[in-house]
Design an enzyme around this catalytic site. Structure first.
Site, mmCIF file in Angstrom:
data_model
loop_
_atom_site.group_PDB
_atom_site.id
_atom_site.type_symbol
_atom_site.label_atom_id
_atom_site.label_comp_id
_atom_site.label_asym_id
_atom_site.label_seq_id
_atom_site.Cartn_x
_atom_site.Cartn_y
_atom_site.Cartn_z
ATOM 1 N N GLY A 71 0.832 -1.194 0.000
ATOM 2 C CA GLY A 71 0.000 0.000 0.000
ATOM 3 C C GLY A 71 0.865 1.242 0.000
ATOM 4 O O GLY A 71 1.976 1.240 -0.525
ATOM 5 N N ASP A 159 1.525 10.942 17.657
ATOM 6 C CA ASP A 159 2.266 11.346 16.459
ATOM 7 C C ASP A 159 1.421 10.995 15.238
ATOM 8 O O ASP A 159 1.710 10.036 14.522
ATOM 9 C CB ASP A 159 3.624 10.643 16.395
ATOM 10 C CG ASP A 159 4.474 11.135 15.219
ATOM 11 O OD1 ASP A 159 4.071 12.115 14.558
ATOM 12 O OD2 ASP A 159 5.526 10.528 14.950
#
Length: 258
Positions: A71, A159
């Site tokens: 991906g 994050d």
């Protein structure tokens, strides 16, 4: 040695240097040394690519192998899409993940702890001149500390950069790189994501996909955490003497506390 003959292993990059890609013919694995102890829970809930095995080395290091995802990373503009909000909500609502964090002794990252950590970091960096922007920002954090404190804490990734979101060719979405995760107010993740990627006019739509309604308390908490994280990132660059980045983040901090 762990994989057997015929495997080629190469560094996968990243800040820690502990991640590797292993290949043998059509087979491909993502290996990591001493990854998050809750990787199994993340894998079981479909938040990260499937964990295949875990092995302990003689020196005590633990190697994990995950299925390689064919991906790509999300683009910045794709962060506004509904499946991003839905996956983040799934993470924040995971009882199993929160239980695992608590079992390994992870204490909530409260606003008071954040202020103390920033104050210690400021002392460590020995600001020779008074930085009025940082000083005003710290005064803001202290003034609203009690108002943003709450008892509802979840597992936050901390994050949510678009580079940490991986979408497979089949459309499955994953959030990787959990080394900095902690228990905190969900407004920490939500605020960083909205301020970084979503126009304010679209916040309510994004929050609707997440399962929240905008209110003044949520808006205050998001802003508070964005200010605190901006100071933290600025200090990170100061420690590395990266003047240009420091000035960029100082300007952004100034815009937050006008």
């Amino acid at each position: 040695m762990l994989l057997g003959e015929g495997w080629q292993v190469k560094p996968a990059g990243g800040a820690t240097g502990e991640a590797y890609i292993a290949e043998q013919g059509e087979q491909k694995l993502f290996l990591k040394r001493n990854s998050s102890p809750f990787l199994a829970v993340l894998s079981a809930e479909g938040i990260v690519p499937k964990l295949l095995w875990t092995k302990r080395l003689e020196n005590g290091d633990v190697i994990t192998a995950q299925r390689w995802i064919h991906g790509r990373e999300l683009k910045a503009f794709e962060m506004k899409e509904g499946h991003v909000a839905q996956l983040l909500a799934k993470i924040h609502h995971s009882v199993e993940l929160l239980d695992m964090f608590k079992r390994i002794g992870n204490e909530p990252l409260t606003p008071k702890i954040i202020i103390e950590d920033l104050q210690n970091s400021l002392k460590r960096n020995l600001f020779e001149e008074e930085d009025t922007v940082v000083e005003r920002a710290m005064q803001y954090l202290e003034a609203y500390c009690d108002q943003v404190s709450q008892e509802h804490y979840v597992v936050c990734h901390c994050d949510i950069n678009h580079n940490n979101w991986i979408i497979s060719k089949n459309g499955d979405l994953y959030l990787i790189d959990w080394d900095g995760a902690t228990v905190a107010d969900p407004a920490l993740d939500i605020g960083l994501l909205l301020y970084s990627y979503i126009p304010e006019s679209e916040w309510e739509k994004w929050l609707s996909n997440y399962g929240l309604e905008m209110n003044e308390n949520l808006r205050l908490r998001m802003h508070w955490y964005v200010v605190s994280q901006t100071i933290s990132v600025m200090l990170w660059h100061i420690e590395r003497e990266q003047t240009e980045e420091v000035n960029t983040w100082r300007d952004y901090l100034h815009s937050l506390i006008l």
